[in-house]
Scaffold this active site. Structure first.
Site, PDB file in Angstrom:
ATOM      1  N   ASP A  51       0.864  -1.176   0.000  1.00 12.84           N
ATOM      2  CA  ASP A  51       0.000   0.000   0.000  1.00 12.84           C
ATOM      3  C   ASP A  51       0.903   1.230   0.000  1.00 12.84           C
ATOM      4  O   ASP A  51       1.673   1.440   0.937  1.00 12.84           O
ATOM      5  CB  ASP A  51      -0.890  -0.038   1.252  1.00 12.84           C
ATOM      6  CG  ASP A  51      -2.247   0.584   1.007  1.00 12.84           C
ATOM      7  OD1 ASP A  51      -2.287   1.625   0.326  1.00 12.84           O
ATOM      8  OD2 ASP A  51      -3.248   0.037   1.490  1.00 12.84           O
ATOM      9  N   ASP A  96      -2.802   4.661  -2.436  1.00  5.10           N
ATOM     10  CA  ASP A  96      -3.778   5.347  -1.606  1.00  5.10           C
ATOM     11  C   ASP A  96      -4.129   6.725  -2.173  1.00  5.10           C
ATOM     12  O   ASP A  96      -3.215   7.489  -2.512  1.00  5.10           O
ATOM     13  CB  ASP A  96      -3.152   5.504  -0.214  1.00  5.10           C
ATOM     14  CG  ASP A  96      -4.148   5.913   0.845  1.00  5.10           C
ATOM     15  OD1 ASP A  96      -5.039   5.118   1.155  1.00  5.10           O
ATOM     16  OD2 ASP A  96      -4.029   7.045   1.359  1.00  5.10           O
ATOM     17  N   GLU A 101      -6.275   4.181  -5.989  1.00  4.98           N
ATOM     18  CA  GLU A 101      -7.565   4.504  -5.358  1.00  4.98           C
ATOM     19  C   GLU A 101      -7.976   5.889  -5.850  1.00  4.98           C
ATOM     20  O   GLU A 101      -7.258   6.861  -5.628  1.00  4.98           O
ATOM     21  CB  GLU A 101      -7.423   4.504  -3.834  1.00  4.98           C
ATOM     22  CG  GLU A 101      -8.747   4.739  -3.126  1.00  4.98           C
ATOM     23  CD  GLU A 101      -8.592   5.118  -1.659  1.00  4.98           C
ATOM     24  OE1 GLU A 101      -9.519   4.868  -0.871  1.00  4.98           O
ATOM     25  OE2 GLU A 101      -7.536   5.700  -1.290  1.00  4.98           O
ATOM     26  N   HIS A 139     -11.439  -2.242   3.426  1.00  8.16           N
ATOM     27  CA  HIS A 139     -11.312  -1.876   4.844  1.00  8.16           C
ATOM     28  C   HIS A 139     -11.964  -0.550   5.189  1.00  8.16           C
ATOM     29  O   HIS A 139     -11.978  -0.166   6.355  1.00  8.16           O
ATOM     30  CB  HIS A 139      -9.824  -1.839   5.200  1.00  8.16           C
ATOM     31  CG  HIS A 139      -9.125  -0.721   4.479  1.00  8.16           C
ATOM     32  ND1 HIS A 139      -8.944  -0.721   3.105  1.00  8.16           N
ATOM     33  CD2 HIS A 139      -8.599   0.447   4.910  1.00  8.16           C
ATOM     34  CE1 HIS A 139      -8.338   0.393   2.744  1.00  8.16           C
ATOM     35  NE2 HIS A 139      -8.120   1.114   3.824  1.00  8.16           N
ATOM     36  N   ASP A 140     -12.452   0.187   4.206  1.00 10.77           N
ATOM     37  CA  ASP A 140     -13.136   1.464   4.460  1.00 10.77           C
ATOM     38  C   ASP A 140     -14.645   1.338   4.297  1.00 10.77           C
ATOM     39  O   ASP A 140     -15.361   2.329   4.457  1.00 10.77           O
ATOM     40  CB  ASP A 140     -12.662   2.528   3.456  1.00 10.77           C
ATOM     41  CG  ASP A 140     -11.202   2.900   3.628  1.00 10.77           C
ATOM     42  OD1 ASP A 140     -10.699   2.846   4.771  1.00 10.77           O
ATOM     43  OD2 ASP A 140     -10.570   3.257   2.610  1.00 10.77           O
TER      44      ASP A 140
HETATM   45  C1  NOJ Z   1      -7.760   5.749   1.942  1.00  9.33           C
HETATM   46  C2  NOJ Z   1      -7.551   4.565   2.813  1.00  9.33           C
HETATM   47  O1  NOJ Z   1      -8.159   3.455   2.225  1.00  9.33           O
HETATM   48  C3  NOJ Z   1      -8.112   4.918   4.163  1.00  9.33           C
HETATM   49  O2  NOJ Z   1      -8.193   3.814   5.032  1.00  9.33           O
HETATM   50  C4  NOJ Z   1      -7.278   6.023   4.746  1.00  9.33           C
HETATM   51  O3  NOJ Z   1      -7.848   6.458   5.963  1.00  9.33           O
HETATM   52  C5  NOJ Z   1      -7.187   7.221   3.792  1.00  9.33           C
HETATM   53  N1  NOJ Z   1      -6.964   6.845   2.432  1.00  9.33           N
HETATM   54  C6  NOJ Z   1      -6.063   8.129   4.205  1.00  9.33           C
HETATM   55  O4  NOJ Z   1      -4.838   7.502   3.952  1.00  9.33           O
END
Ligand code: NOJ
Length: 546
Positions: free
Chosen positions: A98, A200, A242, A316-317
């Site tokens: 990541d 990210d 992302e 995970h989000d």
């Molecule tokens: C996206 C990530 O998936 C998330 O978990 C994170 O809090 C934010 N970016 C900041 O890095």
């Protein structure tokens, strides 16, 4: 389309903190992951997207990095990380690291230096502005984790930008020294033999700060191309960005073959469409199949011949797939299998989020104290101060909070689901006695074996990987169906997205089609007749004419 080795690959995402704890401190770790590699090999996946394991004060569970080239002590050591890379490779599994380079931790040495003085050589690694005329922040830019996106530094009298927590200062991508440092770091990771990067919030690095244009800024694609050339572009790494802001046109820029940028991006249209226009994720709209179908179809069509889709229901989000798009009650098993079939039968690369393969569900902690996620905790306080009720916020957190996906992986029915012998950092979902890997392995008809079969099918049938996507039964309000077509091969995929028994009238030209049922979650079907009775959440894929 030029074929790539990873086109028929399936990615499995590991959130290390919650995957497997090997030393009883209640926190998942690298040795825990190593102990489960045989399990992942059996599932058949080829790539692991590893959420951050770098050294970090863990303000945002590792998305706040203080050393990109060291491992957080609670996760293990660099030697263990190298062993994970090697042991995974022996099983033909590659690791995607990541890459979090929109921001660092406030404990990163660059930021510590930057704080020392305005003329420190690292000052320009971050984004500083003078206060507004009234002494307040330079503008009203808001952080994703609540409050102003600017934090005041008393010593210098200036503000620094942080799009996430105040402990995650944004890097200044207008500074070529930042590029050089990040590229060198990436190359050192590639030299360790990793398979590539998940990037990210990569759509934020080209930001135009004063215009408050954070996503998709004017330098974005040039920066990614430069990164490609300086690092992973030389090999055959897999890269996935992302990009919450991505439209299909943007995705073609990111992932078009001639563009020399990324392999693919994560876009979130199918997620965001069920959020409220104003309250966002904290107030959900009910799931609605028609718009879901429209969004998936839009992406499948736009990236049909150029670019490449990533396919995912959860990460995970996000909430758990079966809780969001299926039924976590009576039809949990059927709906989880249906969602799995739908995911693997679309065109693109599927991503399985840990626990999805056993149908793990959202969690409902009754009090806010049991939550750990900085976003949920901050936004709970902020919205309550604005007058939103406790009940409404808890409802929002139960539906869409990030801790839904972060409860420990459920390995067996022993205390704490076999995740740890200690006290887990976050409470285990109480349904682990029923939903766990050991039970799934022992049940030939489990969700897990359904996933395993799907992953294997993608290796066996090129139509699943390269077949064109053609929607069928487009107007049907309860069924999502499509054809995949490659040369003379056709695969028909039918999914009942409801808990109802349905009579499905088969379109005239498809009546009596027959073939080989590649996968199903009820009795296999090998023939279509004039109409068929679909069970709740029934789904199947039929290879026509074999
Ligand atoms: C996206 C990530 O998936 C998330 O978990 C994170 O809090 C934010 N970016 C900041 O890095």
């Amino acid at each position: 389309m030029e074929k790539k080795w990873w086109h028929n690959a399936v990615v499995y995402q590991i959130y290390p903190r919650s995957f497997m704890d090997s030393n009883g401190d209640g926190i998942g770790d690298i040795n825990g992951i190593i102990s489960k590699l045989d399990y992942l090999q059996q599932l058949g996946i080829n790539l692991i997207w590893l959420s951050p394991v770098y050294r970090s004060p863990m303000d945002d569970n590792g998305y706040d990095i203080s050393d990109y080239e060291d491992i957080a002590a609670e996760f293990g050591t660099m030697a263990q990380m190298e062993s994970l890379i090697a042991q995974a490779k022996q099983r033909d599994i590659h690791i995607l690291m990541d890459l979090v380079v929109n921001h660092t931790s406030d404990e990163h040495p660059w930021f510590i230096e930057a704080l020392k003085s305005k003329d420190n050589p690292y000052r320009d690694f971050y984004i500083w502005r003078k206060p507004a005329a009234d002494g307040g922040p330079p503008n009203d830019f808001h952080s994703y984790f609540g409050g102003s996106g600017w934090a005041f530094d008393e010593a210098s009298g200036e503000y620094y930008l942080h799009q996430f927590s105040v402990r995650q200062p944004d890097l200044n991508w207008e500074n070529p020294r930042v590029h050089a440092e990040v590229h060198a770091m990436m190359n050192r990771w590639l030299a360790k033999g990793i398979g590539g990067f998940r990037m990210d919030v990569i759509d934020l690095i080209g930001k135009e700060v004063d215009a408050q244009k954070m996503a998709n800024g004017k330098n974005l694609h040039a920066l990614i191309r430069q990164m490609n050339r300086a690092t992973f572009g030389k090999g055959d790494a897999v890269t996935v960005g992302e990009a919450w802001s991505a439209t299909p046109a943007d995705a073609l820029l990111y992932s078009g073959v001639e563009r020399e940028e990324l392999s693919m991006v994560f876009q979130f249209d199918h997620i965001k469409q069920f959020w409220d226009e104003h309250a966002g994720k904290w107030r959900s709209k009910p799931f609605e199949l028609a718009s879901f179908k429209a969004v998936i179809e839009k992406w499948q069509t736009a990236l049909a011949h150029q670019g490449w889709n990533s396919l995912f229901w959860s990460n995970h989000d996000l909430p758990r797939a079966v809780s969001k798009f299926g039924d976590e009650g009576e039809f949990r098993v059927a709906s989880a299998k249906m969602l799995a079939t739908a995911l693997h039968c679309l065109k693109g690369t599927p991503y399985i989020y840990q626990g999805e393969e056993i149908g793990m569900t959202n969690v409902r902690y009754e009090t806010i104290d049991e939550y750990r996620d900085i976003e949920s905790l901050n936004l709970y306080q902020e919205r309550l101060a604005e007058g939103v009720s406790h009940e409404e916020m808890m409802q929002g957190i139960h539906a869409n909070g990030r801790d839904n996906a972060r409860t420990p992986m459920q390995w067996d029915d022993s205390p704490n689901a076999g995740f740890t012998t200690g006290t887990p950092w976050i409470t285990v979902n109480p349904n682990y006695r029923e939903i766990n890997v050991a039970a799934a392995l022992a049940e030939p008809d489990s969700i897990l074996w359904h996933y395993q079969k799907l992953v294997a099918l993608r290796k066996q049938y090129p139509v699943l990987v390269y077949g064109d996507f053609q929607p069928v039964l487009r107007e049907h309000p309860q069924v999502f169906a499509w054809l995949r077509a490659l040369d003379s091969e056709r695969l028909l995929v039918i999914n009942n997205f409801t808990a109802e028994h349905l009579t499905l009238d088969i379109p005239h030209q498809m009546q009596n089609w027959h073939g080989e049922c590649l996968i199903s979650n009820y009795a296999p079907r090998d023939r279509l007749a004039v109409s068929i009775e679909l069970q709740p959440y029934e789904s199947f894929a039929l290879l026509i004419g074999r």
